[in-house]
Design a protein around this motif. Structure first.
Motif, short mmCIF file in Angstrom:
data_model
loop_
_atom_site.label_atom_id
_atom_site.label_comp_id
_atom_site.label_asym_id
_atom_site.label_seq_id
_atom_site.Cartn_x
_atom_site.Cartn_y
_atom_site.Cartn_z
N LYS A 16 0.81 -1.22 0.00
CA LYS A 16 0.00 0.00 0.00
C LYS A 16 0.84 1.27 0.00
O LYS A 16 0.39 2.31 -0.47
N ASN A 17 2.04 1.19 0.50
CA ASN A 17 2.89 2.38 0.59
C ASN A 17 3.75 2.62 -0.66
O ASN A 17 4.50 3.58 -0.72
N TRP A 18 3.65 1.75 -1.65
CA TRP A 18 4.48 1.89 -2.84
C TRP A 18 3.97 2.96 -3.81
O TRP A 18 4.72 3.42 -4.65
N VAL A 19 2.71 3.33 -3.71
CA VAL A 19 2.16 4.37 -4.57
C VAL A 19 1.86 5.57 -3.68
O VAL A 19 0.99 5.51 -2.83
N ALA A 24 0.83 8.45 -10.02
CA ALA A 24 1.45 7.12 -10.01
C ALA A 24 0.39 6.04 -9.76
O ALA A 24 0.45 4.96 -10.35
N HIS A 25 -0.56 6.36 -8.91
CA HIS A 25 -1.65 5.42 -8.62
C HIS A 25 -2.47 5.14 -9.88
O HIS A 25 -2.77 3.99 -10.20
N ALA A 26 -2.81 6.20 -10.62
CA ALA A 26 -3.58 6.03 -11.86
C ALA A 26 -2.78 5.25 -12.89
O ALA A 26 -3.34 4.40 -13.60
N LEU A 27 -1.48 5.50 -12.99
CA LEU A 27 -0.63 4.73 -13.92
C LEU A 27 -0.62 3.26 -13.56
O LEU A 27 -0.57 2.39 -14.43
N TRP A 28 -0.67 2.95 -12.26
CA TRP A 28 -0.63 1.56 -11.80
C TRP A 28 -1.95 0.83 -12.01
O TRP A 28 -1.98 -0.28 -12.52
N ARG A 32 -8.85 1.98 -10.69
CA ARG A 32 -9.83 0.94 -10.37
C ARG A 32 -9.89 0.67 -8.88
O ARG A 32 -10.80 0.00 -8.39
N ILE A 33 -8.90 1.17 -8.16
CA ILE A 33 -8.83 1.08 -6.70
C ILE A 33 -8.76 2.52 -6.20
O ILE A 33 -8.10 3.35 -6.80
N LYS A 34 -9.42 2.81 -5.10
CA LYS A 34 -9.41 4.15 -4.52
C LYS A 34 -8.00 4.51 -4.02
O LYS A 34 -7.26 3.64 -3.57
N PHE A 35 -7.65 5.79 -4.12
CA PHE A 35 -6.36 6.26 -3.60
C PHE A 35 -6.60 7.04 -2.33
O PHE A 35 -7.48 7.90 -2.30
N PRO A 36 -5.83 6.80 -1.29
CA PRO A 36 -4.88 5.70 -1.14
C PRO A 36 -5.63 4.40 -0.86
O PRO A 36 -6.74 4.42 -0.34
N PRO A 37 -5.01 3.27 -1.22
CA PRO A 37 -5.71 2.00 -1.02
C PRO A 37 -5.94 1.71 0.46
O PRO A 37 -5.08 1.97 1.29
N GLU A 38 -7.12 1.19 0.75
CA GLU A 38 -7.49 0.78 2.11
C GLU A 38 -7.48 -0.76 2.14
O GLU A 38 -7.81 -1.40 1.15
N SER A 39 -7.15 -1.32 3.26
CA SER A 39 -6.97 -2.76 3.39
C SER A 39 -8.17 -3.58 2.93
O SER A 39 -8.05 -4.44 2.06
N ALA A 43 -8.64 -5.90 -0.44
CA ALA A 43 -8.96 -7.34 -0.32
C ALA A 43 -10.22 -7.66 -1.12
O ALA A 43 -10.27 -8.67 -1.83
N ASP A 44 -11.24 -6.81 -1.03
CA ASP A 44 -12.47 -7.02 -1.79
C ASP A 44 -12.20 -6.94 -3.29
O ASP A 44 -12.73 -7.73 -4.08
N PHE A 45 -11.37 -5.99 -3.71
CA PHE A 45 -11.03 -5.82 -5.12
C PHE A 45 -10.35 -7.09 -5.65
O PHE A 45 -10.71 -7.59 -6.72
N ILE A 46 -9.41 -7.62 -4.91
CA ILE A 46 -8.70 -8.84 -5.33
C ILE A 46 -9.68 -10.02 -5.42
O ILE A 46 -9.64 -10.79 -6.38
N ARG A 47 -10.58 -10.14 -4.45
CA ARG A 47 -11.58 -11.21 -4.48
C ARG A 47 -12.50 -11.07 -5.69
O ARG A 47 -12.81 -12.05 -6.36
#
Length: 172
Positions: A16-19, A24-28, A32-39, A43-47
């Protein structure tokens, strides 16, 4: 380097701390994930990715277990193609070849384990460093869609890149 399954409880706090900024978040992740990412949201996004497209998330580690990268791989059985997504390397570890090795290992997994006929990924044209990394790994441009994404008044193209099996190193 090794690829292992992503374990949310072990890996999210590092990743989570890499962006650190919205561009940079949009490039990554194309937002599709909110910035900054929340835990829990991550997890829901990955599922959801797994449920919708069968994405398998992987954590890249050095041989000692130090986490240095993250990548997802999905397989489209209709086209027999694998797609690599959400590729990111720890900023403190960039420039060491980890990105190149990580995408090559994921492509090798797709060819050897998933038995796909082609591996591809997308990269925004505004992300020159990532594109150079993929080219060094053996990926070549298949096509580019101009003006595929907008960020703060910028228009980014989306380049689709492929790597053929014969461009991967032979495993020992």
């Amino acid at each position: 380097m090794r690829l292992r399954p992503y374990v949310h409880s072990r890996d999210f706090e590092k990743i989570k701390n890499w962006v650190t900024d919205e561009r940079a978040h949009a490039l990554w992740c194309a937002n599709r994930i909110k910035f900054p990412p929340e835990s829990e949201e991550f997890a829901d996004f990955i599922r959801e990715l797994f449920d919708r497209t069968g994405d398998c998330p992987f954590t890249a580690t050095e041989d000692d277990g130090n986490v240095v990268g993250f990548i997802c791989c999905s397989v489209n059985c209709e086209t027999n193609e694998a797609m690599l997504k959400f590729v990111i390397v720890d900023p403190s570890q960039r420039g060491k070849g980890y990105g190149k090795e990580m995408v090559r290992l994921a492509a090798q997994y797709a060819y050897d384990i998933a038995k796909v006929g082609l591996v591809h990924l997308n990269v925004f044209t505004a992300n020159a460093a990532a594109r150079r990394c993929y080219e060094k790994a053996g990926f070549t441009e298949r096509n580019t869609a101009p003006d595929a994404f907008e960020f703060n008044g910028e228009s980014w193209g989306r380049c689709n890149m492929t790597i053929m099996r014969d461009k991967l190193p032979i495993c020992r």
